[in-house]
Design a protein around this motif. Sequence first.
Motif, PDB file in Angstrom:
ATOM      1  N   THR A  15      29.985  27.150  78.341  1.00 46.13           N
ATOM      2  CA  THR A  15      30.961  27.073  77.249  1.00 46.13           C
ATOM      3  C   THR A  15      30.295  26.603  75.953  1.00 46.13           C
ATOM      4  O   THR A  15      30.510  27.184  74.876  1.00 46.13           O
ATOM      5  CB  THR A  15      32.110  26.118  77.621  1.00 46.13           C
ATOM      6  N   ILE A  16      29.478  25.566  76.053  1.00 48.00           N
ATOM      7  CA  ILE A  16      28.779  25.049  74.870  1.00 48.00           C
ATOM      8  C   ILE A  16      27.799  26.096  74.337  1.00 48.00           C
ATOM      9  O   ILE A  16      27.705  26.318  73.127  1.00 48.00           O
ATOM     10  CB  ILE A  16      28.068  23.718  75.198  1.00 48.00           C
ATOM     11  N   SER A  17      27.083  26.765  75.215  1.00 50.89           N
ATOM     12  CA  SER A  17      26.124  27.791  74.789  1.00 50.89           C
ATOM     13  C   SER A  17      26.828  28.953  74.103  1.00 50.89           C
ATOM     14  O   SER A  17      26.365  29.447  73.065  1.00 50.89           O
ATOM     15  CB  SER A  17      25.328  28.307  75.987  1.00 50.89           C
ATOM     16  N   ALA A  18      27.942  29.403  74.672  1.00 50.90           N
ATOM     17  CA  ALA A  18      28.688  30.511  74.068  1.00 50.90           C
ATOM     18  C   ALA A  18      29.249  30.102  72.708  1.00 50.90           C
ATOM     19  O   ALA A  18      29.233  30.887  71.747  1.00 50.90           O
ATOM     20  CB  ALA A  18      29.812  30.954  75.002  1.00 50.90           C
ATOM     21  N   VAL A  24      26.493  30.564  65.491  1.00 49.80           N
ATOM     22  CA  VAL A  24      25.298  31.088  64.815  1.00 49.80           C
ATOM     23  C   VAL A  24      25.558  32.503  64.314  1.00 49.80           C
ATOM     24  O   VAL A  24      25.242  32.840  63.169  1.00 49.80           O
ATOM     25  CB  VAL A  24      24.082  31.051  65.770  1.00 49.80           C
ATOM     26  N   VAL A  25      26.152  33.338  65.146  1.00 53.56           N
ATOM     27  CA  VAL A  25      26.454  34.717  64.746  1.00 53.56           C
ATOM     28  C   VAL A  25      27.481  34.716  63.617  1.00 53.56           C
ATOM     29  O   VAL A  25      27.343  35.444  62.631  1.00 53.56           O
ATOM     30  CB  VAL A  25      26.946  35.550  65.955  1.00 53.56           C
ATOM     31  N   GLY A  26      28.497  33.883  63.735  1.00 52.97           N
ATOM     32  CA  GLY A  26      29.519  33.812  62.703  1.00 52.97           C
ATOM     33  C   GLY A  26      28.964  33.338  61.375  1.00 52.97           C
ATOM     34  O   GLY A  26      29.278  33.885  60.320  1.00 52.97           O
ATOM     35  N   TYR A  27      28.099  32.328  61.404  1.00 55.74           N
ATOM     36  CA  TYR A  27      27.515  31.826  60.156  1.00 55.74           C
ATOM     37  C   TYR A  27      26.568  32.844  59.546  1.00 55.74           C
ATOM     38  O   TYR A  27      26.489  32.982  58.326  1.00 55.74           O
ATOM     39  CB  TYR A  27      26.792  30.500  60.392  1.00 55.74           C
ATOM     40  N   SER A  28      25.852  33.574  60.396  1.00 54.41           N
ATOM     41  CA  SER A  28      24.932  34.579  59.862  1.00 54.41           C
ATOM     42  C   SER A  28      25.695  35.725  59.192  1.00 54.41           C
ATOM     43  O   SER A  28      25.144  36.424  58.348  1.00 54.41           O
ATOM     44  CB  SER A  28      24.007  35.115  60.948  1.00 54.41           C
TER      45      SER A  28
END
Length: 115
Positions: A15-18, A24-28
């Motif tokens: 859960t933490i990894s996802a 990270v994907v959202g911020y990028s």
Amino acid sequence: SAGGGRAKILGSTLTISAGTLGGVVGYSALDPDFRKKLEENIPRSGKLMDLVLGEREHVIENDEVPASPIEEPKLSTSVPELLEVQEVAASSMVKPKDAASAAELTTILKNPSST
């Protein structure tokens, strides 16, 4: 019940990894510089970003922009010429018959009872 504890740890870790990966994907998606750094430093992350976010638009970097001098606008008329045009325009204005001069207006304003 040792298996139950491992499942909780594994579930929490996933859960933490996802969540981290999603962040990270959202911020990028919001910061093109972050996405560029991410794609440069993590192998094959560019393909993941293209798949999830779509292809990255080409952003012109500051060092890619050619330096061009800023040209000042050229004035076709000098200031004295403009003043002369203004004087000619003012002198050609038609003055109404009943218009008072500035001196007459000043006298009337100072002595309103004389009208």
